[in-house]
Design a protein around this motif. Structure first.
Motif, short mmCIF file in Angstrom:
data_model
loop_
_atom_site.label_atom_id
_atom_site.label_comp_id
_atom_site.label_asym_id
_atom_site.label_seq_id
_atom_site.Cartn_x
_atom_site.Cartn_y
_atom_site.Cartn_z
N GLY A 1 29.59 -6.11 -18.93
CA GLY A 1 29.02 -7.45 -18.90
C GLY A 1 29.84 -8.48 -19.65
O GLY A 1 29.51 -9.66 -19.64
N ALA A 2 30.91 -8.06 -20.33
CA ALA A 2 31.75 -9.02 -21.06
C ALA A 2 32.53 -9.86 -20.06
O ALA A 2 32.91 -9.38 -18.99
CB ALA A 2 32.71 -8.28 -21.98
N PRO A 3 32.80 -11.12 -20.38
CA PRO A 3 33.53 -11.98 -19.45
C PRO A 3 34.99 -11.55 -19.31
O PRO A 3 35.57 -10.97 -20.23
CB PRO A 3 33.44 -13.37 -20.08
CG PRO A 3 33.20 -13.10 -21.53
CD PRO A 3 32.45 -11.82 -21.61
N HIS A 4 35.55 -11.82 -18.15
CA HIS A 4 36.97 -11.56 -17.93
C HIS A 4 37.76 -12.74 -18.48
O HIS A 4 37.32 -13.89 -18.39
CB HIS A 4 37.27 -11.42 -16.44
CG HIS A 4 36.76 -10.15 -15.86
ND1 HIS A 4 37.55 -9.04 -15.72
CD2 HIS A 4 35.54 -9.79 -15.42
CE1 HIS A 4 36.83 -8.07 -15.21
NE2 HIS A 4 35.60 -8.50 -15.01
#
Length: 83
Positions: free
Chosen positions: A13-16
């Motif tokens: 769920g961490a942003p790219h």
């Protein structure tokens, strides 16, 4: 080239991260899926991909460094005159 720079993984769920560079490709932390203008999709499992922004790449949408051959550096500026 390894598929990941280390054993560290991005939390779910961490942003790219996308890195923009002047006169260069967009660097995107992967894996990525890219949707092209015609609706087709291409996929890369690499830990980082370079997306072409100049459209000179023979491997578009992936950058193949074709931008380097035609890049206008400070000395190539047509508006600049040397006295």
């Amino acid at each position: 080239m390894p598929n990941s720079p280390s054993d560290e993984r991005r939390p779910s769920g961490a942003p790219h991260r996308v890195r923009m560079q002047r006169r260069g490709p967009l660097l995107v932390e992967g894996p990525v899926e890219v949707e092209l203008e015609d609706g087709t999709t291409v996929h890369s499992d690499r830990f980082r991909v370079a997306l072409c922004t100049c459209r000179r790449s023979r491997r578009y949408p992936w950058c193949d460094t074709s931008h380097r051959a035609r890049s206008n550096g400070p000395s190539d500026d047509p508006s600049r005159t040397d006295d």
